[in-house]
Design an enzyme around this catalytic site. Structure first.
Site, PDB file in Angstrom:
ATOM      1  N   THR A 120      62.606  29.986  26.115  1.00 34.79           N
ATOM      2  CA  THR A 120      62.277  31.420  26.077  1.00 34.79           C
ATOM      3  C   THR A 120      60.833  31.692  26.480  1.00 34.79           C
ATOM      4  O   THR A 120      60.466  32.833  26.752  1.00 34.79           O
ATOM      5  CB  THR A 120      62.458  31.961  24.652  1.00 34.79           C
ATOM      6  OG1 THR A 120      61.492  31.303  23.797  1.00 34.79           O
ATOM      7  CG2 THR A 120      63.854  31.696  24.123  1.00 34.79           C
TER       8      THR A 120
ATOM      9  N   ASP B 293      51.441  20.253  32.854  1.00 32.99           N
ATOM     10  CA  ASP B 293      51.405  20.465  31.407  1.00 32.99           C
ATOM     11  C   ASP B 293      50.121  19.851  30.850  1.00 32.99           C
ATOM     12  O   ASP B 293      49.967  18.628  30.807  1.00 32.99           O
ATOM     13  CB  ASP B 293      52.645  19.810  30.766  1.00 32.99           C
ATOM     14  CG  ASP B 293      52.733  20.123  29.286  1.00 32.99           C
ATOM     15  OD1 ASP B 293      51.743  19.866  28.559  1.00 32.99           O
ATOM     16  OD2 ASP B 293      53.774  20.640  28.848  1.00 32.99           O
TER      17      ASP B 293
ATOM     18  N   ARG C 162      54.972  26.536  22.877  1.00 33.77           N
ATOM     19  CA  ARG C 162      55.843  27.452  23.621  1.00 33.77           C
ATOM     20  C   ARG C 162      57.249  26.902  23.623  1.00 33.77           C
ATOM     21  O   ARG C 162      57.456  25.744  23.974  1.00 33.77           O
ATOM     22  CB  ARG C 162      55.398  27.473  25.097  1.00 33.77           C
ATOM     23  CG  ARG C 162      54.439  28.493  25.434  1.00 33.77           C
ATOM     24  CD  ARG C 162      54.248  28.708  26.901  1.00 33.77           C
ATOM     25  NE  ARG C 162      54.681  27.742  27.894  1.00 33.77           N
ATOM     26  CZ  ARG C 162      54.714  27.997  29.181  1.00 33.77           C
ATOM     27  NH1 ARG C 162      54.351  29.180  29.636  1.00 33.77           N
ATOM     28  NH2 ARG C 162      55.089  27.097  30.051  1.00 33.77           N
TER      29      ARG C 162
ATOM     30  N   ASP D 230      50.428  17.276  27.897  1.00 32.82           N
ATOM     31  CA  ASP D 230      50.968  15.979  28.312  1.00 32.82           C
ATOM     32  C   ASP D 230      49.947  15.200  29.136  1.00 32.82           C
ATOM     33  O   ASP D 230      49.829  13.976  29.008  1.00 32.82           O
ATOM     34  CB  ASP D 230      52.254  16.179  29.135  1.00 32.82           C
ATOM     35  CG  ASP D 230      53.432  16.551  28.256  1.00 32.82           C
ATOM     36  OD1 ASP D 230      53.377  16.279  27.040  1.00 32.82           O
ATOM     37  OD2 ASP D 230      54.402  17.119  28.787  1.00 32.82           O
TER      38      ASP D 230
HETATM   39  C1  PRP Z   1      50.422  25.078  26.677  1.00 34.40           C
HETATM   40  C2  PRP Z   1      48.950  25.440  26.804  1.00 34.40           C
HETATM   41  C3  PRP Z   1      48.899  26.778  26.123  1.00 34.40           C
HETATM   42  C4  PRP Z   1      50.234  27.377  26.478  1.00 34.40           C
HETATM   43  C5  PRP Z   1      50.041  28.391  27.567  1.00 34.40           C
HETATM   44  O1  PRP Z   1      50.709  24.599  25.419  1.00 34.40           O
HETATM   45  O2  PRP Z   1      48.094  24.493  26.230  1.00 34.40           O
HETATM   46  O3  PRP Z   1      48.725  26.718  24.735  1.00 34.40           O
HETATM   47  O4  PRP Z   1      51.071  26.313  26.955  1.00 34.40           O
HETATM   48  O5  PRP Z   1      51.217  29.046  27.858  1.00 34.40           O
HETATM   49  P1  PRP Z   1      51.430  30.598  27.562  1.00 34.40           P
HETATM   50  O6  PRP Z   1      50.213  31.296  28.055  1.00 34.40           O
HETATM   51  O7  PRP Z   1      52.670  30.920  28.365  1.00 34.40           O
HETATM   52  O8  PRP Z   1      51.661  30.778  26.086  1.00 34.40           O
HETATM   53  P2  PRP Z   1      52.170  24.059  25.005  1.00 34.40           P
HETATM   54  O9  PRP Z   1      52.984  25.154  24.408  1.00 34.40           O
HETATM   55  O10 PRP Z   1      52.757  23.308  26.140  1.00 34.40           O
HETATM   56  O11 PRP Z   1      51.840  23.095  23.787  1.00 34.40           O
HETATM   57  P3  PRP Z   1      51.004  21.715  23.765  1.00 34.40           P
HETATM   58  O12 PRP Z   1      49.556  22.071  23.955  1.00 34.40           O
HETATM   59  O13 PRP Z   1      51.277  21.207  22.395  1.00 34.40           O
HETATM   60  O14 PRP Z   1      51.522  20.831  24.852  1.00 34.40           O
HETATM   61  N1  URA Z   2      51.210  25.351  29.810  1.00 38.39           N
HETATM   62  C1  URA Z   2      50.737  24.310  30.525  1.00 38.39           C
HETATM   63  O1  URA Z   2      50.308  23.293  29.946  1.00 38.39           O
HETATM   64  N2  URA Z   2      50.735  24.410  31.874  1.00 38.39           N
HETATM   65  C2  URA Z   2      51.173  25.484  32.507  1.00 38.39           C
HETATM   66  O2  URA Z   2      51.131  25.518  33.754  1.00 38.39           O
HETATM   67  C3  URA Z   2      51.670  26.569  31.751  1.00 38.39           C
HETATM   68  C4  URA Z   2      51.663  26.470  30.402  1.00 38.39           C
END
Ligand code: PRP
Ligand code: URA
Length: 209
Positions: A108, A200, A104, A203
């Site tokens: 945005t 997150d 994400r 993380d």
């Molecule tokens: C997080 C989570 C989802 C997404 C959810 O991933 O694991 O994939 O956000 O958010 P959304 O419903 O608004 O799309 P992130 O983009 O942080 O990537 P990561 O898993 O690599 O940390």
């Molecule tokens: N992605 C995450 O990892 N946590 C949130 O709360 C939203 C999006």
């Protein structure tokens, strides 16, 4: 319309409370995500087809049930979805694994696809898409778009924490899929994080912050 199920078994609620706590470290977070996913997989697999087989117990010949052997694929949305793969694999060890990379944009909140690698026969498989968080729904929607573009039809989405906004968006975009979540939280904050959520997920799983 697909199913929407909040899997609020007491064991799942208890374990979710452990990982929501900001003081929960990476090791325990990873272990408990694995345990919750395994508990969820038990019920997500409830409608897997069975067939009859004849076996012999020490006492008698009998006709009993076994899984019909419908092919399964687990598809984690990278990165955080990786934390949910083993929990399902423990119950369905013959499943193949596909990967969809999605991040994400922090400004945005738009999802961006950066990697797709799926089993060649993905169109014939029962697919479990896994990602701990369903926030705006953008990542899940785009991942399922990517699967459908490759012929997938039989898709379930399994997450740990969802926001009402994400559930609504996902159901509107893909009304045919079943959604399973361990908790339906209150709302998204101005940064697109689920409240109260667990922060997150990527993380926290991988210790990157
Ligand atoms: C997080 C989570 C989802 C997404 C959810 O991933 O694991 O994939 O956000 O958010 P959304 O419903 O608004 O799309 P992130 O983009 O942080 O990537 P990561 O898993 O690599 O940390
Ligand atoms: N992605 C995450 O990892 N946590 C949130 O709360 C939203 C999006």
């Amino acid at each position: 319309m697909g199913k929407f199920q909040v899997m609020d078994h007491p064991l799942i609620q208890h374990k979710l409370t452990i990982i929501r706590n900001k003081n929960c470290g990476t090791k325990v977070f990873r272990e408990v995500v694995d345990e919750i996913t395994m508990l969820m997989a038990y019920d997500v697999a409830r409608d897997m087809p069975l067939k009859d087989v004849e076996i012999e117990t020490p006492i008698a010949k009998t006709t009993v049930k076994t899984l019909a052997g419908k092919k399964v694929a687990i598809v984690p949305i990278l990165r955080a979805g990786i934390g949910m793969v083993d929990g399902i694999m423990k119950l369905i060890p013959a499943a193949k694994i596909g990967h969809i990379g999605m991040y994400r944009d922090e400004e945005t909140l738009e999802p961006h696809e950066y990697f797709v690698k799926l089993p060649a026969d993905i169109d014939q498989r029962q697919i479990f898409v896994v990602d701990p968080m369903l926030a705006t729904g953008g990542s899940a929607i785009m991942a399922i778009d990517a699967l459908k573009k490759r012929g997938a039809t039989n898709i379930k989405f399994v997450c740990l924490v969802s926001a009402p906004e994400g559930v609504k968006a996902l159901r509107e975009a893909h009304p045919d899929i079943d959604i399973y979540t361990a908790a339906l939280d209150d709302h998204l904050n101005e940064n697109g994080y689920i409240v109260p959520g667990l922060g997150d997920a990527g993380d926290r799983l991988f210790g990157t912050k």
